[in-house]
Design an enzyme around this catalytic site. Structure first.
Site, mmCIF file in Angstrom:
data_model
loop_
_atom_site.group_PDB
_atom_site.id
_atom_site.type_symbol
_atom_site.label_atom_id
_atom_site.label_comp_id
_atom_site.label_asym_id
_atom_site.label_seq_id
_atom_site.Cartn_x
_atom_site.Cartn_y
_atom_site.Cartn_z
ATOM 1 N N HIS A 105 1.066 -1.160 -0.302
ATOM 2 C CA HIS A 105 0.376 -0.184 -0.069
ATOM 3 C C HIS A 105 0.804 1.598 0.219
ATOM 4 O O HIS A 105 2.384 0.948 0.784
ATOM 5 C CB HIS A 105 -0.706 0.125 1.263
ATOM 6 C CG HIS A 105 -1.435 0.955 1.747
ATOM 7 N ND1 HIS A 105 -1.052 2.540 2.322
ATOM 8 C CD2 HIS A 105 -3.086 1.098 1.130
ATOM 9 C CE1 HIS A 105 -2.837 2.924 1.395
ATOM 10 N NE2 HIS A 105 -3.526 2.136 1.788
ATOM 11 N N CYS B 117 -4.684 2.259 -4.005
ATOM 12 C CA CYS B 117 -3.170 3.170 -3.352
ATOM 13 C C CYS B 117 -2.368 2.074 -3.481
ATOM 14 O O CYS B 117 -0.957 1.983 -2.108
ATOM 15 C CB CYS B 117 -4.033 3.344 -1.420
ATOM 16 S SG CYS B 117 -5.040 4.706 -1.429
ATOM 17 N N LYS C 234 -11.090 -0.603 10.450
ATOM 18 C CA LYS C 234 -11.218 -1.901 9.868
ATOM 19 C C LYS C 234 -11.208 -2.762 10.616
ATOM 20 O O LYS C 234 -11.686 -3.917 9.852
ATOM 21 C CB LYS C 234 -9.598 -2.065 8.816
ATOM 22 C CG LYS C 234 -9.372 -0.970 7.938
ATOM 23 C CD LYS C 234 -8.273 -1.036 6.814
ATOM 24 C CE LYS C 234 -7.385 0.083 6.465
ATOM 25 N NZ LYS C 234 -8.758 0.261 5.146
ATOM 26 N N GLN D 29 -4.670 -4.877 6.790
ATOM 27 C CA GLN D 29 -5.813 -5.524 6.362
ATOM 28 C C GLN D 29 -5.990 -7.278 7.427
ATOM 29 O O GLN D 29 -6.155 -8.112 6.916
ATOM 30 C CB GLN D 29 -5.597 -5.606 5.427
ATOM 31 C CG GLN D 29 -6.106 -4.797 5.048
ATOM 32 C CD GLN D 29 -7.606 -4.342 4.328
ATOM 33 O OE1 GLN D 29 -8.019 -5.135 5.037
ATOM 34 N NE2 GLN D 29 -6.860 -2.953 4.341
ATOM 35 N N ASP E 161 2.774 -3.832 8.332
ATOM 36 C CA ASP E 161 1.553 -3.812 8.177
ATOM 37 C C ASP E 161 0.645 -4.274 8.258
ATOM 38 O O ASP E 161 -0.369 -5.194 7.430
ATOM 39 C CB ASP E 161 1.611 -2.937 6.415
ATOM 40 C CG ASP E 161 0.172 -1.947 6.606
ATOM 41 O OD1 ASP E 161 -0.275 -2.243 6.899
ATOM 42 O OD2 ASP E 161 0.397 -1.237 5.613
#
Ligand code: C6P
Length: 422
Positions: free
Chosen positions: A139, A380, A242, A219, A216
């Site tokens: 991303h 993104c 999220k 998700q 990261d």
């Protein structure tokens, strides 16, 4: 099971919540609304997830009964708000299985967490000629902060390639390591493909080369169990919105000795222990990294969301989403002219696709008229789109409240798209 006291009385995880998807849907008030006269089918969860009543109630209760600034007042409201905020940190710590609340920093979200590490740890530890490894599926939030750092320090950004299924090529990845490798920054799960990266292997490999690893987890936290101690990861970041929590709040985990050694990110109130015009001494962890009045209600709402997920059980959520992912994959594959982008063996609930002769934005617009929310665009992740030779994809992404019926509506609408544009 968490036994922490619940200062402001949101329904917390004292008892497990049954996982019947239709009952759980009833926890999310927005899911009962209509869009363009049709029942909402919400399949844009990778962008942001909807909020259960427990989270909405926690926010309302906080502003109705407790609102005050924290760590500052001696009055009752301030003490209660401080207790709720710090209790929320303990919930976040528990979610990631961090060893200590000192290692759990509240930030605005994944983007801010990564920028914080780049601007503090990065500036202190990356020098001219050093190397940072990312992957081709990152991303922008996990590309641009490292580019900025590399430009400033004249360091080098290296990109690990992926195969046509959207899987990391581990052999190629390994070849990128060398004596100048200082950091690996990798998405735990790709937002645009759904690929679950082999993060344990990556961490083990990076540590062999004495490099640090940032994951990261934007998700990942909504879809699988994350244990930062078992992973032995150095930094881990995620966004509250999220994982069914509010926007504007997220978490940065960092190993204590790394956070201790890092300079502060921003200066201001609460991050200091004393200030004179000659010298400022910084506050202890994690407050050193939380300058100014923080997003108190956001942290409280996030804790309510994490407890909600915990009460259902992340493993049950994952199993449900995996079942839907298999069903969606099989159904979409049967649509003529549709090509899936991202077919990794290890995948979370994301289906990205293109349809011959139809621009993804047109797919999104037709679906919207049917009440179906998906995301279209580059997600993104422009370099990833270039890797697959597409300008954009259509993306449906799953959450705990999605059903087989949602998938069937998606498939019916996509067949309509084909008819309209064929
Ligand atoms: N992805 C999506 O539609 P923020 O905006 O800071 O909460 O999260 C940024 C981010 C970082 N990494 C990954 C893997 C992400 O998926 C995201 C956010 C959204 O895919 C909005 S672009």
């Amino acid at each position: 099971m968490m036994t922490a006291t619940n200062a402001i009385g949101w329904p917390h995880a004292a008892e497990p919540i049954e996982f019947d998807v239709y009952r759980r849907r009833a926890d999310f008030p927005i899911l009962s609304r209509k869009v363009h006269g049709k029942p909402l089918v919400y399949l844009d969860n990778a962008a942001t997830a909807q909020k259960p009543q427990a989270v909405i109630d926690a926010l309302v209760a906080y502003y109705t009964t407790e609102n005050a600034n924290i760590h500052r007042g001696v009055h009752a409201l301030s003490e209660q708000a401080t207790e709720s905020y710090e209790r929320s940190r303990a919930v976040a710590q528990h979610t990631l299985n961090a060893a200590d609340t000192a290692e759990t920093v509240f930030v605005r979200g994944t983007t801010e967490g990564i920028n914080l590490v780049a601007q503090t740890w990065g500036r202190a530890n990356i020098g001219r000629g050093d190397e940072i490894i990312i992957s081709a599926m990152e991303h922008h939030s996990n590309i641009v902060p490292w580019q900025l750092l590399c430009e400033e320090k004249r360091a080098r950004l290296r990109v690990a390639p992926i195969n046509d299924d959207g899987e990391l090529l581990l052999d190629e990845f390994e070849k990128l390591f060398g004596p100048r490798t200082k950091l690996v920054a990798l998405g735990h799960i790709s937002n645009a493909l759904g690929t679950i990266n082999p993060v344990s292997q990556v961490i083990e490999l990076a540590h062999r080369f004495h490099a640090r690893v940032l994951l990261d987890g934007a998700q990942a936290v909504p879809h699988l169990k994350v244990d930062v101690q078992a992973l032995d990861v150095d930094f881990y970041v995620f966004s509250g919105h999220k994982v069914y929590g509010p926007t504007g709040i997220g978490v940065l985990y960092g190993k204590r000795q790394l956070l201790e050694a890092m300079p502060p990110y921003q200066g201001g109130g609460d991050m200091i222990s004393s200030v004179t015009f000659e010298k400022t001494l910084y506050n202890r962890l994690p407050h050193k990294f939380e300058a100014g009045t923080p997003h108190v209600s956001g942290a409280i709402g996030l804790a309510a969301a994490l407890e909600y997920v915990q009460a259902i059980g992340i493993d049950r959520i994952a199993a449900h989403e995996q079942e839907l992912l298999s069903y969606a994959t099989e159904q979409l594959r049967a649509i003529p002219g549709l090509r899936l982008i991202g077919t990794a063996r290890e995948k979370a609930g994301v289906v990205s696709f293109v349809i011959d002769g139809v621009h993804p934005h047109d797919i999104g617009t037709v679906l919207d008229q049917e009440g179906i929310a998906i995301r279209t665009g580059h997600h993104c992740a422009q370099p990833l789109m270039q890797r697959f030779g597409v300008p954009a994809t259509a993306r449906a992404s799953l959450a705990l409240y999605n059903t087989a019926d949602d998938i069937e509506k998606l498939v019916t609408a996509l067949r309509k798209v084909r008819e309209v544009f064929a």
